[in-house]
Design a protein around this motif. Structure first.
Motif, PDB file in Angstrom:
ATOM      1  N   ALA A   1       0.867  12.361 -12.967  1.00 17.71           N
ATOM      2  CA  ALA A   1      -0.058  11.921 -13.764  1.00 17.71           C
ATOM      3  C   ALA A   1       0.726  10.739 -14.522  1.00 17.71           C
ATOM      4  N   GLY A   2       1.769  11.097 -15.298  1.00 14.00           N
ATOM      5  CA  GLY A   2       2.476  10.334 -16.109  1.00 14.00           C
ATOM      6  C   GLY A   2       3.213   9.074 -15.401  1.00 14.00           C
ATOM      7  N   LEU A   3       3.686   9.079 -14.313  1.00 11.58           N
ATOM      8  CA  LEU A   3       4.275   8.078 -13.413  1.00 11.58           C
ATOM      9  C   LEU A   3       3.044   7.098 -12.988  1.00 11.58           C
ATOM     10  N   LEU A   4       1.973   7.646 -12.765  1.00 12.37           N
ATOM     11  CA  LEU A   4       0.882   6.731 -12.268  1.00 12.37           C
ATOM     12  C   LEU A   4       0.201   6.036 -13.304  1.00 12.37           C
ATOM     13  N   ALA A   5      -0.026   6.910 -14.372  1.00  6.78           N
ATOM     14  CA  ALA A   5      -0.344   6.099 -15.590  1.00  6.78           C
ATOM     15  C   ALA A   5       0.382   4.904 -16.225  1.00  6.78           C
ATOM     16  N   GLN A   6       1.731   5.171 -15.861  1.00  8.14           N
ATOM     17  CA  GLN A   6       2.607   3.903 -16.394  1.00  8.14           C
ATOM     18  C   GLN A   6       2.457   2.823 -15.443  1.00  8.14           C
TER      19      GLN A   6
ATOM     20  N   ALA B   1       0.684  -0.981   0.122  1.00  9.26           N
ATOM     21  CA  ALA B   1       0.080  -0.100   0.026  1.00  9.26           C
ATOM     22  C   ALA B   1       0.853   1.046   0.130  1.00  9.26           C
ATOM     23  N   ILE B   2       0.326   2.228  -0.708  1.00 12.96           N
ATOM     24  CA  ILE B   2       1.273   3.637  -0.685  1.00 12.96           C
ATOM     25  C   ILE B   2      -0.058   4.666  -0.207  1.00 12.96           C
ATOM     26  N   ILE B   3       0.413   5.236   0.663  1.00 20.51           N
ATOM     27  CA  ILE B   3      -0.511   6.410   1.355  1.00 20.51           C
ATOM     28  C   ILE B   3      -0.075   7.736   0.966  1.00 20.51           C
ATOM     29  N   GLY B   4      -0.689   8.390  -0.246  1.00 18.66           N
ATOM     30  CA  GLY B   4      -0.152   9.535  -0.677  1.00 18.66           C
ATOM     31  C   GLY B   4       0.154   9.534  -2.219  1.00 18.66           C
ATOM     32  N   GLY B   5      -0.482  10.102  -3.126  1.00 17.86           N
ATOM     33  CA  GLY B   5       0.186   9.936  -4.437  1.00 17.86           C
ATOM     34  C   GLY B   5       0.714  11.416  -5.143  1.00 17.86           C
ATOM     35  N   GLY B   6       1.539  12.009  -4.110  1.00 19.31           N
ATOM     36  CA  GLY B   6       2.531  12.991  -4.704  1.00 19.31           C
ATOM     37  C   GLY B   6       3.691  12.464  -5.424  1.00 19.31           C
ATOM     38  N   ILE B   7       4.797  13.487  -5.171  1.00 22.14           N
ATOM     39  CA  ILE B   7       5.887  12.886  -5.770  1.00 22.14           C
ATOM     40  C   ILE B   7       6.728  11.735  -5.305  1.00 22.14           C
TER      41      ILE B   7
END
Length: 374
Positions: free
Chosen positions: A159-164, A6-12
């Motif tokens: 957005a780009g990293l999460l899309a990948q 799990a990752i909590i937080g979707g920033g950098i």
């Protein structure tokens, strides 16, 4: 058996960790769930400068981390197949009005360049040469130009990293969660146990770690910037970013877009409301460099919440006595620079375990994480 992370937080930090968890060897045996409610995130409100080499900070561990982050960017952008709208090495200009100050800045740049190949070339520029590189300016000062400096759009990068990552092993849940005393993640569907949890929630890390009996030395700081529509010069996409003496950072993007800021408002805390007084201050700074600007040029504002520690240094790694939980916070205004390196290190630790030695980059975690009884 698949490992659940799990990752909590979707920033950098969270987005970079998710990306590397999808690309590092062994990632195909991992399922990753990222939780983020999207409120107040510093990265998505940020557009910044990747140029840590002339910082006067005395914290050498921070400098090594920032330098490593700057070094990582070109490879990360290439591997993630992201474009120049996200990141581009346009060069950085740092200005100084007094000639002796400019000489000292140039000497520092030459010294730092010996151990930082990513800096590229270093040259001094007259005011006229600065204006030639950034024709938007009407009132330029002489400066030092670093060819390896870059600009980055935080929201586009995330957005780009999460899309990948989503195309491989990542599921994103848009909700706020918290931890139990046993380290379970409590979601809208109930408590869930993960093999590893990465807490990358910035200033909210303090609240998240409290149920574990941990007090985190981290506080929120409000940051605000403005976007302006300006003349679209043919060379604008390649204009250097500017760190002008006594003014806000000046970040030209292509297609007539200019970012100015950001502020550092300690009393703003978690307040995400646009402050008209701050907007006026940012605009005044831009107008001193471009007197032809009017408020009609303002096309938007961004507000986010940064996380700071009392000594302004970041921390990251396994939480003491809770080795399955990793945390990162306190990145402050250098988050866009240091965050990718932190996210990469945490992803590797979550995948492979062990007790990594990151003392090159940070003080011991016990400096920032204390048992609540203390």
């Amino acid at each position: 058996m698949e490992k659940q992370i799990a990752i909590i937080g979707g920033g950098i930090v969270g987005a970079t960790a998710a990306y590397y968890l999808s690309t590092l060897p062994g990632g195909q045996q991992v399922k990753v769930t990222l939780f983020d409610d999207g409120l107040g995130q510093a990265t998505t409100a940020a557009a910044g400068i990747i140029s840590p080499w002339l910082s006067k900070r005395r914290n050498q561990q921070w400098y090594q981390l920032a330098k490593a982050g700057a070094d990582l960017y070109p490879q990360l952008i290439h591997d993630a197949q992201l474009g120049t709208d996200v990141y581009q090495q346009t060069g950085t200009i740092v200005t100084r009005e007094i000639p002796t100050d400019l000489e000292l800045l140039f000497d520092l740049a030459q010294e730092r360049r010996q151990t930082a190949v990513t800096m590229g070339s270093v040259t001094t520029l007259t005011a006229a040469e600065v204006q030639a590189k950034i024709p938007l300016l009407a009132n330029a000062q002489p400066g030092v130009f670093i060819s390896g400096g870059a600009r980055v759009d935080g929201a586009a990068l995330v957005a780009g990293l999460l899309a990948q990552a989503t195309a491989k092993n990542l599921t994103i849940r848009r909700e706020r969660v918290h931890l139990t005393a046993q380290g379970q993640v409590v979601t809208s569907l109930g408590a869930r146990q993960f093999d590893r949890v990465i807490v990358a929630a910035g200033a909210w890390a303090k609240e998240l770690l409290a149920p574990l009996g941990i007090t985190a030395d981290v506080r929120p700081q409000k940051g605000q910037l403005i976007e302006l529509a300006v003349k679209d010069y043919p060379i604008q996409e390649n204009m250097p970013v500017l760190m002008p003496e006594g003014e806000r950072d000046f970040v030209p993007f292509g297609h007539g877009k200019l970012i100015v800021g950001a502020t550092h408002e300690d009393d703003g805390k978690f307040n995400l409301q646009v402050d008209p007084t701050v907007t006026a201050d940012l605009f005044a700074s831009a107008q001193r460099l471009m007197p032809s600007l009017t408020t009609a040029n303002i096309t938007g504002t961004r507000v986010g919440t940064r996380a700071y520690t009392s000594d302004f240094a970041p921390f990251f790694g396994p939480v003491p006595d809770h080795e399955a939980i990793l945390v990162a916070s306190g990145l402050g205004s250098s988050g866009l620079t240091t965050g990718p390196q932190v996210g990469r290190l945490l992803a590797g630790s979550a995948l492979y375990g062990g007790t990594p030695d990151w003392s090159e980059y940070e003080k011991p975690l016990a400096t920032y994480l204390k048992p609540s009884a203390e």
